[in-house]
Structures are given as C-alpha cells and as structure tokens.
Design an enzyme around this catalytic site. Structure first.
Site, PDB file in Angstrom:
ATOM      1  N   TYR A 298     -16.273  18.105 -14.985  1.00 28.30           N
ATOM      2  CA  TYR A 298     -16.799  16.771 -14.971  1.00 28.30           C
ATOM      3  C   TYR A 298     -16.944  16.641 -13.553  1.00 28.30           C
ATOM      4  O   TYR A 298     -16.817  17.017 -12.801  1.00 28.30           O
ATOM      5  CB  TYR A 298     -15.175  16.280 -14.175  1.00 28.30           C
TER       6      TYR A 298
ATOM      7  N   ARG B 299       0.967  -1.325   0.040  1.00 28.98           N
ATOM      8  CA  ARG B 299      -0.144  -0.191   0.318  1.00 28.98           C
ATOM      9  C   ARG B 299       1.092   1.458  -0.462  1.00 28.98           C
ATOM     10  O   ARG B 299       0.963   2.219  -1.063  1.00 28.98           O
ATOM     11  CB  ARG B 299      -0.935   0.175   1.392  1.00 28.98           C
TER      12      ARG B 299
ATOM     13  N   LYS C 168      -8.384   8.265 -18.903  1.00 27.10           N
ATOM     14  CA  LYS C 168      -8.600   9.016 -20.428  1.00 27.10           C
ATOM     15  C   LYS C 168      -6.867   9.076 -21.361  1.00 27.10           C
ATOM     16  O   LYS C 168      -6.375   7.889 -21.624  1.00 27.10           O
ATOM     17  CB  LYS C 168      -8.945  10.115 -20.279  1.00 27.10           C
TER      18      LYS C 168
ATOM     19  N   ASP D  63      -6.926  20.455 -13.268  1.00 26.81           N
ATOM     20  CA  ASP D  63      -7.261  18.791 -13.829  1.00 26.81           C
ATOM     21  C   ASP D  63      -6.813  18.665 -15.625  1.00 26.81           C
ATOM     22  O   ASP D  63      -7.125  19.916 -15.828  1.00 26.81           O
ATOM     23  CB  ASP D  63      -9.010  18.957 -13.663  1.00 26.81           C
TER      24      ASP D  63
HETATM   25  C1  LIG Z   1     -12.708  10.414 -15.961  1.00 25.80           C
HETATM   26  C2  LIG Z   1     -12.370  12.024 -15.214  1.00 25.80           C
HETATM   27  C3  LIG Z   1     -12.352  12.823 -14.760  1.00 25.80           C
HETATM   28  C4  LIG Z   1     -12.443  11.426 -12.747  1.00 25.80           C
HETATM   29  O1  LIG Z   1     -11.675  10.288 -13.062  1.00 25.80           O
HETATM   30  P1  LIG Z   1     -11.781   8.710 -13.121  1.00 25.80           P
HETATM   31  O2  LIG Z   1     -10.476   8.485 -13.687  1.00 25.80           O
HETATM   32  O3  LIG Z   1     -12.848   8.629 -14.191  1.00 25.80           O
HETATM   33  O4  LIG Z   1     -12.544   8.174 -11.507  1.00 25.80           O
HETATM   34  C5  LIG Z   1     -11.685  13.718 -13.466  1.00 25.80           C
HETATM   35  N1  LIG Z   1     -11.976  14.690 -14.231  1.00 25.80           N
HETATM   36  C6  LIG Z   1     -12.028  14.763 -16.015  1.00 25.80           C
HETATM   37  C7  LIG Z   1     -12.031  16.016 -16.412  1.00 25.80           C
HETATM   38  C8  LIG Z   1     -12.147  13.799 -16.385  1.00 25.80           C
HETATM   39  O5  LIG Z   1     -12.739  13.586 -17.044  1.00 25.80           O
END
Ligand SMILES: *Cc1c(COP(=O)(O)O)cnc(C)c1O
Length: 384
Positions: free
Chosen positions: A101, A49, A198, A173
């Site tokens: 998001y 962990r 992504k 982000d």
């Molecule tokens: C998908 C996404 C998230 C969250 O990520 P996960 O891997 O699904 O937990 C956060 N910000 C953006 C812009 C996203 O497209």
C-alpha cells in the site's frame, strides 16, 4: 462461547445486550469523560481517549475474529501502522514487502526514516529474499499479503519461522484478505493489522484501523502508544465497524464468487494481457495462497495488451458500475489506477522496478449482480 465459529463471532463476539436498556446493539457512547464516585473510583472508564465502551466492544470482537487475545482500534489503518512503528527506536531496521500500500510506504519513508529508522523493501513473497537483510538491528518485518496492487502472496508460516529464529516481530497487513479469508496469527504472526476502512467496514462509509495480538506485553506497549499518541476512532466509527463486521462473511463469499467470475472473464478477454489474481493455478504463489487462505477474494489487477497510461485511462473513463476511486473492499465495485492514484507516492523508477506499470489497473470487485459487472467491464474494454 469459546467454541463459536467465525461467522457467529462476527455477529456476537464482545457484545452483550446493553445492561441499562437491553438494547441489542452496542450503544454509541458519545461522551468524552466519565463521572467518578470518588477520586479513582470508576468502572474502568476515565477519559475517552483512553477508553470508550463502544470501542471496548469492538476491540473484543476484533480480537476474537483474528483468533487473538487482544485487539486495539485506531482512527485509520495508517494510524494503526504508525503505532507499530512507534515501538521502534532510532537505529532499528525494518524489512517490508516491496509492493505494498502506497500510504504505508509513504509513512515509512517520509515520516519514520527521518527519526532514524531504516527500511529495506524486499520481495517477501520470494522465500529467503529477506535473509541477506537481517542483522542485529532488524526489529520488525512488515508483510502485506496479498500485496496491493500486484496480489503477491507471502508464506506467513515460513516467514514467521525466520522471524522467530531471529527474534524479529512479524506484523501482517491482512487488509486485502480480511479476517474471513486469512488468519495470520494461526500461521505464527505476532501482530495483525487491518485497514478497517476496507472489507471490515465494507460499506465505504468509515475510516478505521486495528491491531490484533496474543502477547500481553506487546498489547500493553501498543495500548500505551494508542492513548499517548491519541489516534483513536470515535464511538460512531466503532459502531459502524461493529455493524459492518456482522455481514463480513456474507459479503466476502459474494466478493469471492464475483471475483472468480470476473478474473476468468478478464483472463479470457482478447484485450487483456495479464490478470493478477491468486486463484489462478499459474499464479506464482498459488500453492501458498491455497494453503493459507480460505478463498481468493475479489481484488485483482490487470495489464491491457495495449500498454501505457492512455489505454488504461480509456478504460478507467468508460466503466460506470466500476466507479473510478481509491479504496477497496466495499459492496460497490471500484476501479483504480495505482500509478496515479493509490501508489503515486512511490517514485516512478521504484514503481516500475517492482512491476507497477503505468498501464496497471486495479479492480475491487463488489457484490452487485455479476452479469452487470461483466457488461460494464466489456464496455470499458471496448473503449481501449
Ligand atoms: C487502505 C490501506 C491501508 C491504510 O488504511 P487507511 O484506513 O486508509 O489509513 C493500509 N494497508 C492496505 C493494504 C490498505 O489497502
């Protein structure tokens, strides 16, 4: 190794041939614990962990590709976001992007509000919009740029100046841009967050998140949260992300090229009223996008001339290559309906107020042959 360019870092950073075998790919260290020679005498690995060698290689690579000193890797994008929010205490306030998001919005309002943290959702892409919301309790600004799904662009350098003046932590982000298109730390961000699910992973086969930062004290605090809360990725997931990163630059160039062609096709289409894509000169933040991004990417949203849910559903039902699915950034093209899918957790009134209409359609343009993609969209639009 200090002078490596980004494309080289994506392939090599943090990775050495495995010392025991020479394996060029970092092995998947599928282990939960590590044997110690005598109590406390170990090679930096005690319990998985806290540390795993596959994750160590990945975190070093992630740091380098965001021009950061440190990287931390999590089991998902929202797990990485969750760790940042756990830096705060009850009474603290956060200013966040207004359209972002849906899962981030849900985490903020449904999980952390309960613990006494207050959130203000502000159009951060409008310069100065956050100023009236700053007070001595403001501890974090959470900026998504480009935003999901309206493709609004926030000037990271300008925002960072405001945050620095008020001693507020700025987290960007960077999921939609990917490290190939935008380096928020170079523009003054304290923290970069990605959903590695992504573009970074890029093949729709793994869920992952990460944080990158320069400040050592901040790294120590976030590492403490990572190991204490335990939202870590498994070694197989780390391997898949390392593997995905090796082609990020090649994929992103194809996403950008296809994205540009698709955006112009939709822009000129008689059934399309509006295309949200920062590469257009009449996009309200085009100049900022040009300044801080290397290219404009393959994400876009559209409004059809025929408004409402039904017309949108007719298109969403009739594309084939553009698969109807949540998520984005994979090699395959996806089509999405924010109002009922990715952004369903935002209340209807609030969604309409920020511009996410019932008819809005979001596209993640993949790297298939662009002629096939245009034919698929034409077929979809014919059914509207
Ligand atoms: C998908 C996404 C998230 C969250 O990520 P996960 O891997 O699904 O937990 C956060 N910000 C953006 C812009 C996203 O497209």
């Amino acid at each position: 190794m200090q002078t490596m360019k980004l494309a080289t870092k994506l392939i090599h950073a943090g990775q050495e041939p495995d010392p025991s075998t020479g394996a060029i790919m970092t092995p998947i260290f599928q282990t939960s614990t590590y044997v110690q020679a005598s109590p406390g005498q170990h090679k930096g690995y005690e319990y998985a962990r806290s540390q795993n060698p596959t994750r160590t290689a990945l975190e070093a690579c992630l740091a380098e590709i965001e021009n950061a000193a440190f990287g931390l890797s999590f089991g998902s994008g929202v797990a990485a976001t969750d760790a940042v929010l756990k830096l705060l205490s009850p009474g603290d306030e956060v200013i966040a992007s207004e359209d972002m998001y849906g899962g981030t919005y849900r985490l903020f309002t449904k999980v952390f509000e309960k613990f006494g943290i207050k959130f203000h959702f502000v159009p951060l892409h409008t310069p100065g919009a956050l100023l009236p919301f700053i007070n001595e309790k403001t501890k974090l600004v959470w900026a998504e740029t480009p935003t999901n799904p309206l493709m609004n662009i926030t000037d990271i350098a300008a925002l960072s100046e405001v945050c620095k003046a008020h001693k507020i932590l700025l987290c960007v982000d960077n999921t939609f841009a990917s490290p190939w298109l935008q380096s928020p730390i170079d523009h003054g961000a304290d923290l970069v967050m990605h959903s590695g699910t992504k573009y970074i992973g890029g093949h729709s086969d793994v869920v992952h998140g990460c944080l990158m930062m320069n400040d050592h004290e901040l790294r120590e605090k976030l590492y403490f949260i990572q190991k204490s809360s335990g939202a870590i990725p498994g070694p197989m997931d780390c391997f898949l992300i390392l593997r995905g990163l090796k082609t990020l630059h090649v994929r992103m160039q194809a996403h950008c090229s296809n994205g540009k062609t698709v955006a112009h096709f939709l822009h000129n289409h008689p059934k399309v009223a509006r295309v949200y894509w920062p590469g257009f000169e009449d996009h309200p933040n085009h100049a900022v996008a040009k300044k801080q991004m290397r290219d404009f990417g393959g994400m876009m949203s559209i409004e059809l001339k025929k408004p409402g849910m039904e017309a949108a559903h007719n298109m969403l039902r009739s594309t084939r290559l553009f698969a109807l699915a949540e998520s984005l950034g994979g090699v395959e093209s996806l089509i999405n309906h924010p109002a009922t899918m990715t952004h369903a957790s935002i209340p209807h009134e609030e969604r309409l107020r920020i511009g996410i209409s019932d008819g809005l359609i979001r596209l993640s343009v993949g790297i298939e042959d662009v002629e096939d993609l245009l034919a698929d969209l034409e077929a979809g639009l014919n059914n509207v």
